[in-house]
Design a protein around this motif. Structure first.
Motif, PDB file in Angstrom:
ATOM      1  N   UNK A  17      17.824 126.275   6.556  1.00  0.00           N
ATOM      2  CA  UNK A  17      17.280 127.493   7.130  1.00  0.00           C
ATOM      3  C   UNK A  17      18.297 128.569   7.442  1.00  0.00           C
ATOM      4  N   UNK A  18      19.574 128.354   7.148  1.00  0.00           N
ATOM      5  CA  UNK A  18      20.590 129.320   7.539  1.00  0.00           C
ATOM      6  C   UNK A  18      21.180 130.116   6.404  1.00  0.00           C
ATOM      7  N   UNK A  19      20.463 130.217   5.279  1.00  0.00           N
ATOM      8  CA  UNK A  19      21.003 130.929   4.122  1.00  0.00           C
ATOM      9  C   UNK A  19      21.316 132.382   4.475  1.00  0.00           C
ATOM     10  N   UNK A  20      22.444 132.848   3.959  1.00  0.00           N
ATOM     11  CA  UNK A  20      22.839 134.228   4.200  1.00  0.00           C
ATOM     12  C   UNK A  20      23.678 134.425   5.446  1.00  0.00           C
ATOM     13  N   UNK A  21      23.860 133.379   6.244  1.00  0.00           N
ATOM     14  CA  UNK A  21      24.674 133.476   7.455  1.00  0.00           C
ATOM     15  C   UNK A  21      25.938 132.641   7.273  1.00  0.00           C
ATOM     16  N   UNK A  22      27.104 133.155   7.635  1.00  0.00           N
ATOM     17  CA  UNK A  22      28.327 132.357   7.512  1.00  0.00           C
ATOM     18  C   UNK A  22      28.339 131.195   8.495  1.00  0.00           C
ATOM     19  N   UNK A  23      28.733 130.023   8.017  1.00  0.00           N
ATOM     20  CA  UNK A  23      28.759 128.846   8.865  1.00  0.00           C
ATOM     21  C   UNK A  23      29.801 127.871   8.334  1.00  0.00           C
ATOM     22  N   UNK A  24      30.090 126.849   9.129  1.00  0.00           N
ATOM     23  CA  UNK A  24      31.031 125.815   8.713  1.00  0.00           C
ATOM     24  C   UNK A  24      30.554 124.467   9.229  1.00  0.00           C
ATOM     25  N   UNK A  25      31.017 123.418   8.599  1.00  0.00           N
ATOM     26  CA  UNK A  25      30.683 122.055   9.030  1.00  0.00           C
ATOM     27  C   UNK A  25      31.543 121.716  10.235  1.00  0.00           C
ATOM     28  N   UNK A  26      30.862 121.369  11.341  1.00  0.00           N
ATOM     29  CA  UNK A  26      31.578 121.010  12.565  1.00  0.00           C
ATOM     30  C   UNK A  26      31.858 119.513  12.642  1.00  0.00           C
ATOM     31  N   UNK A  27      31.106 118.713  11.900  1.00  0.00           N
ATOM     32  CA  UNK A  27      31.318 117.269  11.928  1.00  0.00           C
ATOM     33  C   UNK A  27      30.342 116.542  11.024  1.00  0.00           C
ATOM     34  N   UNK A  28      30.746 115.364  10.574  1.00  0.00           N
ATOM     35  CA  UNK A  28      29.895 114.485   9.770  1.00  0.00           C
ATOM     36  C   UNK A  28      29.909 113.115  10.431  1.00  0.00           C
ATOM     37  N   UNK A  29      28.735 112.645  10.834  1.00  0.00           N
ATOM     38  CA  UNK A  29      28.644 111.394  11.587  1.00  0.00           C
ATOM     39  C   UNK A  29      27.741 110.409  10.850  1.00  0.00           C
ATOM     40  N   UNK A  30      28.261 109.216  10.594  1.00  0.00           N
ATOM     41  CA  UNK A  30      27.458 108.175   9.944  1.00  0.00           C
ATOM     42  C   UNK A  30      26.606 107.458  10.981  1.00  0.00           C
ATOM     43  N   UNK A  31      25.297 107.418  10.723  1.00  0.00           N
ATOM     44  CA  UNK A  31      24.388 106.714  11.619  1.00  0.00           C
ATOM     45  C   UNK A  31      24.160 105.280  11.181  1.00  0.00           C
ATOM     46  N   UNK A  32      24.100 105.068   9.865  1.00  0.00           N
ATOM     47  CA  UNK A  32      23.824 103.720   9.368  1.00  0.00           C
ATOM     48  C   UNK A  32      24.302 103.600   7.935  1.00  0.00           C
ATOM     49  N   UNK A  33      24.754 102.405   7.577  1.00  0.00           N
ATOM     50  CA  UNK A  33      25.015 102.057   6.185  1.00  0.00           C
ATOM     51  C   UNK A  33      23.921 101.090   5.753  1.00  0.00           C
ATOM     52  N   UNK A  34      23.037 101.562   4.902  1.00  0.00           N
ATOM     53  CA  UNK A  34      21.901 100.746   4.476  1.00  0.00           C
ATOM     54  C   UNK A  34      22.264  99.798   3.358  1.00  0.00           C
ATOM     55  N   UNK A  35      23.347 100.111   2.649  1.00  0.00           N
ATOM     56  CA  UNK A  35      23.847  99.206   1.612  1.00  0.00           C
ATOM     57  C   UNK A  35      25.340  99.430   1.477  1.00  0.00           C
ATOM     58  N   UNK A  36      26.099  98.331   1.280  1.00  0.00           N
ATOM     59  CA  UNK A  36      27.544  98.427   1.153  1.00  0.00           C
ATOM     60  C   UNK A  36      27.994  98.543  -0.288  1.00  0.00           C
ATOM     61  N   UNK A  37      29.261  98.209  -0.533  1.00  0.00           N
ATOM     62  CA  UNK A  37      29.832  98.293  -1.875  1.00  0.00           C
ATOM     63  C   UNK A  37      29.070  97.391  -2.846  1.00  0.00           C
TER      64      UNK A  37
END
Length: 469
Positions: A17-37
């Motif tokens: 919903x923020x197209x056209x507005x400058x922004x940056x990624x403040x963080x990436x947080x993993x909630x769950x790993x549903x499958x591993x390697x």
């Protein structure tokens, strides 16, 4: 996961919903790993921050923040069949992966299905399975529905549909809350909820919890209300000299049934969730909000200015109303695109409310007339939608007016029959709410489809006219 990679991908997605507005990624947080390697599937929350600075209530500076859900499917080799949903290449935990949008990966989505059916937790993600979830198959192929604006919906085996909320907010999502409340009181005019997902993530270092998605009954074989209305209007325009009630595709009977279904859902909501009685203070606040939106619209769309004083008087009449108004939970974003016609009757969908509003506002009680007004405006749009790409034709415009009025009236007839109260009896309410909706539409059209402003502007002219005895 690489923040710039996610930034570039999110910025191109329809649900962002923020197209056209400058922004940056403040963080990436993993909630769950549903499958591993060797091909991990990870559910992550991408927190972003807009670059412009706003003032908070205390006069301090702050930056607006949002959170978005991504199911990341990491593959050690490129997957050609997923090329259309490639997020990009990234080194993750010392290994190189091709990263894909996992909600489009038929090998990743069954992991969500397993979690929903079994309940329990994975990482900080918890699944709550309701009794109806037993009807969902243990393993099913998935199909991603097109046309979604703010979420991604997956159909499992033609039986269940999972709506994954892309933009997240702490707290209970209204779509889940309302569906489950309606199911508890036995409301038949909805798709049965099966299960939902919630998760925990951090905002400014504080852990919050919110809903990630919900699964419910898939209405196989149903037809959308908007599409059915479009067929009816097309049939009317194809006839040279027949009135709306003489055309084989007359929609009025369905509009009446839809009014009945709407009233039944409103009654069930009043039974299932708390209600309020609004007096003068609350009505003044509602009118003030409408007036504020009107002033902003006049600033953006000068064509509205000749009608602004008349609309302001309509809002003032609402504030001066002496009879109390029942306020309760409503749909909140009600139109023909939010209903489906099944063999058993009409079903109402998507109780999430207007996506642009905050979660607290979407969960706030309101008059049921807001929903009624939304549907009345939708009939108006359905009648005129197919005129927008044609030269002006007074004959077709007259027929569109006739279709709209016939179906608006039929909807109110059905609502009155099921509820015992005709919404047209609350003329001050329905006029104010419908005008407020038309003002919203006017701003939208001015920004996105300037050639279409005559649809809401025509409604505003009608609503601004003095009431007839």
């Amino acid at each position: 996961m690489d923040a710039q990679l996610l930034h570039d991908w999110i910025d191109t997605q329809r649900w962002f919903g923020g197209k056209g507005r400058p922004w940056h990624v403040a963080g990436v947080e993993q909630l769950a790993e549903l499958r591993g390697d060797p091909s991990p599937v990870r559910l992550v929350v991408v927190s972003l921050e807009y670059d412009e600075v706003d003032l908070d209530a205390a006069g301090g500076q702050r930056r607006q923040q949002e959170a978005y859900q991504v199911l990341a499917s990491l593959r050690p080799e490129p997957a050609e069949h997923l090329g259309h949903v490639l997020i990009g290449e990234s080194d993750v935990d010392g290994r190189h992966y091709w990263v894909y949008d996992g909600l489009h990966d038929k090998e990743a989505t069954p992991l969500l299905l397993d979690l929903l059916k079994q309940g329990g937790t994975s990482g900080t993600v918890s699944a709550t399975a309701l009794a109806g979830v037993a009807r969902v198959p243990d393993a099913a192929s998935t199909t991603v529905l097109g046309g979604e604006q703010s979420n991604t919906s997956l159909v499992f085996g033609g039986v269940g549909i999972l709506k994954a909320f892309r933009k997240l907010a702490p707290g209970v999502n209204p779509d889940i809350e309302v569906h489950e409340a309606l199911a508890r009181v036995g409301c038949a005019e909805i798709a049965t909820p099966y299960a939902h997902l919630a998760g925990r993530w951090h905002v400014d270092g504080v852990e919050v919890e919110g809903d990630l998605g919900m699964m419910q009954e898939f209405l196989s074989g149903a037809s959308g209300g908007w599409e059915l209305a479009m067929v009816s209007v097309r049939d009317l325009f194809a006839e040279a000299d027949l009135h709306a009630d003489e055309v084989g595709g007359d929609f009025a009977a369905e509009s009446c049934r839809l009014g009945e279904a709407t009233a039944k859902v409103h009654a069930a909501l009043a039974e299932a969730l708390p209600t309020q009685s609004w007096g003068s203070a609350q009505l003044q606040a509602v009118a003030d909000g409408m007036l504020g939106r009107l002033r902003e619209a006049v600033r953006q769309v000068p064509a509205l200015e000749p009608h602004a004083d008349a609309l302001a008087r309509k809002y003032a009449a609402l504030a001066e109303r002496t009879d109390p108004v029942l306020a309760q939970r409503i749909h909140g974003d009600y139109h023909l695109g939010q209903v489906m016609r099944t063999a058993q009757g009409w079903r109402l969908l998507d109780f999430e409310g207007e996506p642009a509003k905050g979660l607290d506002e979407r969960r706030r009680p309101d008059s049921t007339i807001r929903d009624v007004a939304g549907m009345l405006r939708s009939f108006d749009y359905a009648a005129r939608f197919q005129l927008m790409d044609r030269p002006r034709d007074p004959q077709l415009e007259y027929r569109a007016d006739e279709w709209a009025e016939r179906n608006r009236s039929a909807f109110c007839d059905g609502y009155a029959a099921a509820s015992g109260r005709d919404p047209r009896d609350d003329g001050d309410l329905i006029c104010a709410y419908e005008a407020d909706k038309a003002v919203y539409e006017l701003i939208y059209e001015a920004r996105n489809r300037p050639g279409w402003i005559r649809i809401p502007l025509g409604a505003i002219e009608r609503l601004a006219a003095p009431a007839t005895a």
